[in-house]
Design a protein around this motif. Structure first.
Motif, PDB file in Angstrom:
ATOM      1  N   ILE A   1       0.812  -1.217   0.000  1.00 50.19           N
ATOM      2  CA  ILE A   1       0.000   0.000   0.000  1.00 50.19           C
ATOM      3  C   ILE A   1       0.846   1.269   0.000  1.00 50.19           C
ATOM      4  O   ILE A   1       0.647   2.149  -0.852  1.00 50.19           O
ATOM      5  CB  ILE A   1      -0.995  -0.015   1.183  1.00 50.19           C
ATOM      6  N   PRO A   2       1.823   1.439   0.907  1.00 48.04           N
ATOM      7  CA  PRO A   2       2.610   2.684   0.871  1.00 48.04           C
ATOM      8  C   PRO A   2       3.371   2.861  -0.438  1.00 48.04           C
ATOM      9  O   PRO A   2       3.381   3.960  -1.017  1.00 48.04           O
ATOM     10  CB  PRO A   2       3.567   2.531   2.063  1.00 48.04           C
TER      11      PRO A   2
ATOM     12  N   THR B   1       3.864   5.573  -5.488  1.00 47.12           N
ATOM     13  CA  THR B   1       4.249   5.524  -6.903  1.00 47.12           C
ATOM     14  C   THR B   1       3.158   6.113  -7.784  1.00 47.12           C
ATOM     15  O   THR B   1       3.444   6.865  -8.726  1.00 47.12           O
ATOM     16  CB  THR B   1       4.541   4.073  -7.322  1.00 47.12           C
ATOM     17  N   GLY B   2       1.895   5.778  -7.490  1.00 48.16           N
ATOM     18  CA  GLY B   2       0.795   6.376  -8.241  1.00 48.16           C
ATOM     19  C   GLY B   2       0.757   7.886  -8.081  1.00 48.16           C
ATOM     20  O   GLY B   2       0.487   8.624  -9.038  1.00 48.16           O
ATOM     21  N   LEU B   3       1.053   8.369  -6.870  1.00 52.27           N
ATOM     22  CA  LEU B   3       1.097   9.814  -6.624  1.00 52.27           C
ATOM     23  C   LEU B   3       2.230  10.462  -7.414  1.00 52.27           C
ATOM     24  O   LEU B   3       2.075  11.564  -7.965  1.00 52.27           O
ATOM     25  CB  LEU B   3       1.278  10.070  -5.127  1.00 52.27           C
ATOM     26  N   TYR B   4       3.362   9.783  -7.487  1.00 48.43           N
ATOM     27  CA  TYR B   4       4.490  10.322  -8.267  1.00 48.43           C
ATOM     28  C   TYR B   4       4.110  10.464  -9.740  1.00 48.43           C
ATOM     29  O   TYR B   4       4.361  11.510 -10.362  1.00 48.43           O
ATOM     30  CB  TYR B   4       5.697   9.399  -8.121  1.00 48.43           C
TER      31      TYR B   4
ATOM     32  N   LEU C   1       3.392  -8.858  -6.338  1.00 48.43           N
ATOM     33  CA  LEU C   1       2.351  -9.294  -7.272  1.00 48.43           C
ATOM     34  C   LEU C   1       1.244  -8.258  -7.407  1.00 48.43           C
ATOM     35  O   LEU C   1       0.722  -8.017  -8.507  1.00 48.43           O
ATOM     36  CB  LEU C   1       1.777 -10.630  -6.795  1.00 48.43           C
ATOM     37  N   THR C   2       0.899  -7.620  -6.308  1.00 47.04           N
ATOM     38  CA  THR C   2      -0.231  -6.692  -6.327  1.00 47.04           C
ATOM     39  C   THR C   2       0.167  -5.251  -6.607  1.00 47.04           C
ATOM     40  O   THR C   2      -0.703  -4.402  -6.801  1.00 47.04           O
ATOM     41  CB  THR C   2      -0.982  -6.764  -4.981  1.00 47.04           C
ATOM     42  N   LEU C   3       1.466  -4.954  -6.646  1.00 47.66           N
ATOM     43  CA  LEU C   3       1.914  -3.579  -6.878  1.00 47.66           C
ATOM     44  C   LEU C   3       1.423  -2.984  -8.205  1.00 47.66           C
ATOM     45  O   LEU C   3       1.001  -1.821  -8.217  1.00 47.66           O
ATOM     46  CB  LEU C   3       3.438  -3.507  -6.801  1.00 47.66           C
ATOM     47  N   PRO C   4       1.487  -3.707  -9.338  1.00 48.67           N
ATOM     48  CA  PRO C   4       1.009  -3.093 -10.584  1.00 48.67           C
ATOM     49  C   PRO C   4      -0.438  -2.622 -10.508  1.00 48.67           C
ATOM     50  O   PRO C   4      -0.765  -1.511 -10.957  1.00 48.67           O
ATOM     51  CB  PRO C   4       1.167  -4.224 -11.610  1.00 48.67           C
TER      52      PRO C   4
ATOM     53  N   THR D   1      -1.502   1.427 -10.628  1.00 47.26           N
ATOM     54  CA  THR D   1      -2.406   1.898 -11.682  1.00 47.26           C
ATOM     55  C   THR D   1      -3.681   2.492 -11.094  1.00 47.26           C
ATOM     56  O   THR D   1      -4.131   3.568 -11.506  1.00 47.26           O
ATOM     57  CB  THR D   1      -2.751   0.741 -12.628  1.00 47.26           C
ATOM     58  N   ALA D   2      -4.271   1.808 -10.105  1.00 46.01           N
ATOM     59  CA  ALA D   2      -5.500   2.312  -9.492  1.00 46.01           C
ATOM     60  C   ALA D   2      -5.250   3.638  -8.775  1.00 46.01           C
ATOM     61  O   ALA D   2      -6.077   4.570  -8.860  1.00 46.01           O
ATOM     62  CB  ALA D   2      -6.047   1.280  -8.506  1.00 46.01           C
ATOM     63  N   SER D   3      -4.120   3.767  -8.087  1.00 46.70           N
ATOM     64  CA  SER D   3      -3.813   5.002  -7.371  1.00 46.70           C
ATOM     65  C   SER D   3      -3.580   6.157  -8.338  1.00 46.70           C
ATOM     66  O   SER D   3      -4.078   7.274  -8.130  1.00 46.70           O
ATOM     67  CB  SER D   3      -2.574   4.807  -6.482  1.00 46.70           C
ATOM     68  N   GLU D   4      -2.831   5.892  -9.403  1.00 43.10           N
ATOM     69  CA  GLU D   4      -2.575   6.956 -10.376  1.00 43.10           C
ATOM     70  C   GLU D   4      -3.874   7.462 -11.001  1.00 43.10           C
ATOM     71  O   GLU D   4      -4.096   8.676 -11.111  1.00 43.10           O
ATOM     72  CB  GLU D   4      -1.639   6.442 -11.477  1.00 43.10           C
ATOM     73  N   GLN D   5      -4.742   6.537 -11.396  1.00 44.17           N
ATOM     74  CA  GLN D   5      -6.015   6.950 -11.990  1.00 44.17           C
ATOM     75  C   GLN D   5      -6.888   7.703 -10.991  1.00 44.17           C
ATOM     76  O   GLN D   5      -7.614   8.633 -11.356  1.00 44.17           O
ATOM     77  CB  GLN D   5      -6.755   5.724 -12.527  1.00 44.17           C
ATOM     78  N   ALA D   6      -6.812   7.319  -9.732  1.00 46.14           N
ATOM     79  CA  ALA D   6      -7.579   8.019  -8.699  1.00 46.14           C
ATOM     80  C   ALA D   6      -7.104   9.458  -8.541  1.00 46.14           C
ATOM     81  O   ALA D   6      -7.918  10.394  -8.449  1.00 46.14           O
ATOM     82  CB  ALA D   6      -7.459   7.275  -7.370  1.00 46.14           C
ATOM     83  N   PHE D   7      -5.800   9.667  -8.525  1.00 46.02           N
ATOM     84  CA  PHE D   7      -5.267  11.023  -8.378  1.00 46.02           C
ATOM     85  C   PHE D   7      -5.534  11.872  -9.617  1.00 46.02           C
ATOM     86  O   PHE D   7      -5.828  13.071  -9.503  1.00 46.02           O
ATOM     87  CB  PHE D   7      -3.769  10.962  -8.084  1.00 46.02           C
ATOM     88  N   LEU D   8      -5.427  11.261 -10.803  1.00 43.76           N
ATOM     89  CA  LEU D   8      -5.688  12.003 -12.031  1.00 43.76           C
ATOM     90  C   LEU D   8      -7.159  12.393 -12.152  1.00 43.76           C
ATOM     91  O   LEU D   8      -7.491  13.374 -12.839  1.00 43.76           O
ATOM     92  CB  LEU D   8      -5.269  11.172 -13.244  1.00 43.76           C
TER      93      LEU D   8
END
Length: 285
Positions: free
Chosen positions: A79-80, A85-88, A145-148, A152-159
């Motif tokens: 999670i962290p 990474t998605g935030l970056y 395994l779950t990082l990708p 992706t979900a975090s990046e789309q959430a921030f965008l």
């Protein structure tokens, strides 16, 4: 022409409904089959007793606790890193060839078979880092395994957070980090939690990655440290189904274990959905 379009619209609507109903019926049928086969063994003793007599008797306390341990350590690792990474990618990364290559690599990793992650975890955590077959090695492999999906979900959430929110925060004198912490993160939290829910479901049900990195065929006691081997419900189900124990008197145990795993994932996902709903209500207020 209008009549033709109306007929086409009706057919597409009917096809959509039929597909949805067929999928719902399929899932309901699978769940009903598992419930009918496994509900008879569910009891407090089944949940609180460890397996015994070559896992043909007793309960599932050891693999149940082991699964929870794997989920906790794996998500504590993923999670962290995934959210950061998605935030970056959403807030700091430049739109250049290097960033595009990173995004492509992460999205490609999402399609890699889980057994490949298991071999990766064996080479990196078990052998290179010398963690050995252990709870830590298995959990870190599941986290990778779950990082990708998490990234992706975090990046789309921030965008998806409207640009106006950021502009309003900057207009009030907030810094970039204050804007991210006070505006972007709370607004994106429901979607980020959705990604976490999907990740938990995958972590809880994976067998191949933990077979190579720390799942024990049988362990009499609950793992006491990160470097102990651990039993897990998915691998326990696999062992019961393939080790010659699929006989009449043990079928209830096997289907009961499957039912407990389904209920465990459903329970964890329900908690995540409740938290997501609370965040959404708070944002509306």
């Amino acid at each position: 022409m209008r009549s033709r379009r109306k007929i086409l619209d009706t057919l597409m609507t009917a096809a959509t409904w039929a597909s949805g109903l067929a999928l719902t019926a399929l899932v309901a049928g699978i769940v009903a089959f598992v419930v009918l086969k496994g509900y008879s063994v569910l009891s407090l003793e089944f949940l609180l007793e460890p397996p015994r007599d070559s896992m043909t008797k007793g309960g599932i306390l050891t693999p149940l606790v082991g699964t929870l341990q794997l989920i906790g350590v794996a998500m504590g690792f993923a999670i962290p890193i995934g959210v950061a990474t998605g935030l970056y990618f959403a807030e700091y990364a430049r739109d250049d060839l290097f960033t595009s290559a990173l995004r492509l690599a992460i999205r490609s990793l999402a399609g890699v078979p889980s057994v490949v992650f298991g071999l990766f975890g064996l080479s990196l955590f078990v052998i290179l880092f010398r963690f050995g077959p252990s709870l830590l090695s298995a959990a870190l492999t599941l986290g990778c395994l779950t990082l990708p999906l998490m990234v992706t979900a975090s990046e789309q959430a921030f965008l998806a957070v409207p640009r106006d929110y950021r502009d309003a925060s900057y207009a009030l004198g907030a810094s970039k980090w204050q804007t991210i912490w006070k505006v972007v993160l709370p607004s994106a939290a429901p979607t980020v939690i959705t990604g976490i829910i999907l990740s938990v479901g995958r972590v809880a049900g994976e067998t191949a990655p933990i077979m190579f990195t720390g799942a024990a065929f049988f362990a009499p006691n609950i793992a006491r440290s990160l470097f102990s081997e651990v039993m897990a419900l998915p691998y326990h189900i696999y062992v019961l189904a393939t080790a010659g124990t699929f006989i009449e008197e043990t079928r209830g145990i096997q289907y009961g274990t499957v039912l407990v795993l389904l209920l465990l994932v459903l329970g964890i996902c329900s908690v995540g959905i409740f938290m997501r709903s609370r965040f959404r209500r708070r944002m509306r207020l």
